[in-house]
Write a protein that holds these residues in place. Sequence first.
Motif, mmCIF file in Angstrom:
data_model
loop_
_atom_site.group_PDB
_atom_site.id
_atom_site.type_symbol
_atom_site.label_atom_id
_atom_site.label_comp_id
_atom_site.label_asym_id
_atom_site.label_seq_id
_atom_site.Cartn_x
_atom_site.Cartn_y
_atom_site.Cartn_z
ATOM 1 N N GLY A 372 0.825 -1.210 0.000
ATOM 2 C CA GLY A 372 0.000 0.000 0.000
ATOM 3 C C GLY A 372 0.855 1.255 0.000
ATOM 4 O O GLY A 372 1.934 1.290 0.589
ATOM 5 N N TYR A 373 0.345 2.284 -0.642
ATOM 6 C CA TYR A 373 1.031 3.573 -0.773
ATOM 7 C C TYR A 373 0.125 4.627 -0.134
ATOM 8 O O TYR A 373 -1.016 4.807 -0.559
ATOM 9 C CB TYR A 373 1.303 3.879 -2.253
ATOM 10 N N HIS A 374 0.654 5.336 0.874
ATOM 11 C CA HIS A 374 -0.185 6.190 1.718
ATOM 12 C C HIS A 374 0.290 7.647 1.678
ATOM 13 O O HIS A 374 1.484 7.929 1.554
ATOM 14 C CB HIS A 374 -0.139 5.713 3.167
ATOM 15 N N ARG A 375 -0.653 8.523 1.830
ATOM 16 C CA ARG A 375 -0.353 9.944 2.025
ATOM 17 C C ARG A 375 -1.181 10.444 3.195
ATOM 18 O O ARG A 375 -2.408 10.289 3.188
ATOM 19 C CB ARG A 375 -0.679 10.763 0.762
ATOM 20 N N ASP A 376 -0.504 11.025 4.171
ATOM 21 C CA ASP A 376 -1.188 11.484 5.385
ATOM 22 C C ASP A 376 -2.017 10.363 6.006
ATOM 23 O O ASP A 376 -3.126 10.590 6.507
ATOM 24 C CB ASP A 376 -2.080 12.695 5.070
ATOM 25 N N GLY A 377 -1.474 9.154 5.956
ATOM 26 C CA GLY A 377 -2.136 8.010 6.556
ATOM 27 C C GLY A 377 -3.228 7.395 5.720
ATOM 28 O O GLY A 377 -3.835 6.396 6.129
ATOM 29 N N ARG A 378 -3.500 7.952 4.548
ATOM 30 C CA ARG A 378 -4.600 7.447 3.721
ATOM 31 C C ARG A 378 -4.055 6.669 2.530
ATOM 32 O O ARG A 378 -3.051 7.027 1.927
ATOM 33 C CB ARG A 378 -5.487 8.586 3.238
ATOM 34 N N LEU A 379 -4.766 5.612 2.197
ATOM 35 C CA LEU A 379 -4.345 4.718 1.127
ATOM 36 C C LEU A 379 -4.616 5.370 -0.225
ATOM 37 O O LEU A 379 -5.764 5.634 -0.586
ATOM 38 C CB LEU A 379 -5.122 3.400 1.244
ATOM 39 N N MET A 380 -3.544 5.617 -1.013
ATOM 40 C CA MET A 380 -3.680 6.256 -2.325
ATOM 41 C C MET A 380 -3.536 5.266 -3.472
ATOM 42 O O MET A 380 -3.992 5.517 -4.584
ATOM 43 C CB MET A 380 -2.622 7.356 -2.488
ATOM 44 N N GLY A 381 -2.859 4.149 -3.208
ATOM 45 C CA GLY A 381 -2.678 3.155 -4.265
ATOM 46 C C GLY A 381 -2.248 1.831 -3.676
ATOM 47 O O GLY A 381 -1.728 1.767 -2.558
ATOM 48 N N VAL A 382 -2.507 0.770 -4.400
ATOM 49 C CA VAL A 382 -2.110 -0.581 -3.984
ATOM 50 C C VAL A 382 -1.516 -1.294 -5.180
ATOM 51 O O VAL A 382 -2.015 -1.161 -6.313
ATOM 52 C CB VAL A 382 -3.317 -1.377 -3.433
ATOM 53 N N VAL A 383 -0.442 -2.042 -4.948
ATOM 54 C CA VAL A 383 0.109 -2.936 -5.967
ATOM 55 C C VAL A 383 0.064 -4.353 -5.416
ATOM 56 O O VAL A 383 0.513 -4.600 -4.281
ATOM 57 C CB VAL A 383 1.559 -2.545 -6.331
ATOM 58 N N LEU A 384 -0.484 -5.247 -6.201
ATOM 59 C CA LEU A 384 -0.559 -6.657 -5.834
ATOM 60 C C LEU A 384 0.380 -7.458 -6.720
ATOM 61 O O LEU A 384 0.448 -7.223 -7.931
ATOM 62 C CB LEU A 384 -1.984 -7.197 -6.033
ATOM 63 N N ILE A 385 1.092 -8.391 -6.122
ATOM 64 C CA ILE A 385 1.729 -9.460 -6.885
ATOM 65 C C ILE A 385 0.997 -10.728 -6.483
ATOM 66 O O ILE A 385 1.042 -11.140 -5.313
ATOM 67 C CB ILE A 385 3.234 -9.566 -6.589
ATOM 68 N N GLY A 386 0.306 -11.317 -7.443
ATOM 69 C CA GLY A 386 -0.588 -12.422 -7.099
ATOM 70 C C GLY A 386 -1.771 -11.874 -6.308
ATOM 71 O O GLY A 386 -2.255 -10.763 -6.549
ATOM 72 N N LEU A 387 -2.239 -12.668 -5.325
ATOM 73 C CA LEU A 387 -3.346 -12.257 -4.444
ATOM 74 C C LEU A 387 -4.538 -11.709 -5.241
ATOM 75 O O LEU A 387 -5.132 -10.699 -4.870
ATOM 76 C CB LEU A 387 -2.873 -11.201 -3.425
ATOM 77 N N ARG A 388 -4.877 -12.365 -6.308
ATOM 78 C CA ARG A 388 -5.939 -11.830 -7.172
ATOM 79 C C ARG A 388 -7.278 -11.703 -6.454
ATOM 80 O O ARG A 388 -8.068 -10.834 -6.763
ATOM 81 C CB ARG A 388 -6.109 -12.737 -8.398
ATOM 82 N N SER A 389 -7.487 -12.566 -5.455
ATOM 83 C CA SER A 389 -8.770 -12.497 -4.756
ATOM 84 C C SER A 389 -8.891 -11.241 -3.894
ATOM 85 O O SER A 389 -9.973 -10.924 -3.406
ATOM 86 C CB SER A 389 -8.944 -13.747 -3.880
ATOM 87 N N HIS A 390 -7.765 -10.520 -3.689
ATOM 88 C CA HIS A 390 -7.797 -9.309 -2.867
ATOM 89 C C HIS A 390 -8.107 -8.051 -3.680
ATOM 90 O O HIS A 390 -8.234 -6.963 -3.121
ATOM 91 C CB HIS A 390 -6.447 -9.111 -2.172
ATOM 92 N N TYR A 391 -8.169 -8.190 -4.977
ATOM 93 C CA TYR A 391 -8.257 -7.011 -5.842
ATOM 94 C C TYR A 391 -9.442 -6.122 -5.486
ATOM 95 O O TYR A 391 -9.294 -4.916 -5.254
ATOM 96 C CB TYR A 391 -8.358 -7.464 -7.305
#
Length: 426
Positions: A372-391
Amino acid sequence: MTPTQPAPAATGRCVVVGASMGGLRAAEAVRKAGFTGEIVVVGEEPHMPYNRPPLSKEALGGGLDPAALRFRIPRAAGDVTWRLGERVAATDLAARTVTLENGDVLAWTGLVVACGLRPRRLAVPGPPGGRHVIRTIEDVQRLRDALSPGARLAVVGAGFIGCEVAATARELGVEVDVIAPTAVPVERPLRRMLGAALQRRHEARGVRFHLGVAPVEFRGGDHVTSLLLGDGTELPADVVVEAVGCVPNVEWLDGNGLDLTDGVLCDDRLRVEGRADVVACGDIARFPNPLFGGVPRRVEHWSMVTETARRAGHTLGRALTGAEPDPAPFAPIPSFWSDQYGMRIQSFGVPDLGAEDVRVLDGDLDDEVAVGYHRDGRLMGVVLIGLRSHYMRYRALIAENAEHDRGGAPVPQDRVAERTVGGSRA
């Protein structure tokens, strides 16, 4: 900006410059919005619109079938006139014309800028033979022919395209060196923690990285035989792929007073600088997204081409028929994927905006992982490798966080799992 409204014209001519997916989807949307006049799509390539992401993946590795890449033409675009293999040289927005390189002049009632990008080339001296880029079907055909088992490939650039080419080439039995000025591959979008993990996966499959350095000379006769790097290293190479980003195709828009410093500046309806009769879409459109601060940005993601094209086409079609544009804010969540060695990398949101606070959310960096990529504690983006069910879960969290920034309900923090690796953040 106060859009300049065109005179209502359900008939007339809409010219779409660019015959890739964005041009197709925009033409379709113009027609669906009620425009009944002529639609002409002009494209440089001789092909009908086709899917580009497989070019550096399946098409490069398994052989190329251009027919399999083509998009089905929807009924709404069934009467479009395609002028393929033709290049637009200029436009006069005041006169509402575009001029083709062959001298033909097309008058328009509405104009769609969907001409996308072209590969950036290296300004490095040396022979041109053996140097490749990847953007078109013809590019991939030429490169595929050069990648025989045992060949020596130098990939200049360690972004997603460079890494996909490296992975595919290794699976073809090619020796691969990757050269880049960054500290790790894919450093800008993924940052160092995940970029280093990706590097380990490539190295485990035999890719050699030369990082923090750039080529200063290509050597050989008519054909490259080696690269001289800035640190004095000379790398033998039979084939070179230049994967160093892209440049917006804006030159034909010069002379009209537009801001072309980074693509084409638009509002959130994709109207170009106050003109309701000109819209832009795809990689070339720089527009504000209220989910991510409202600062105009270009987004070179596959999903954004379709979303911006539909929005732009709808906006233009409505304007050409005298209707008001859709008042709803345009707030798409950018997403893309990359396939390397059979693993699926998926990104959604804008990780760049959270580059200073990168955390492992789930899994393991050397296995399947969510970062997860955060700014001021808030989630701005996510990158998954595998874990397709989490999308869907993480995509929803990004949307909810972004909505909260706009005044919506806060996202309970216990819904965002976090686990640091070695107590560090990238």
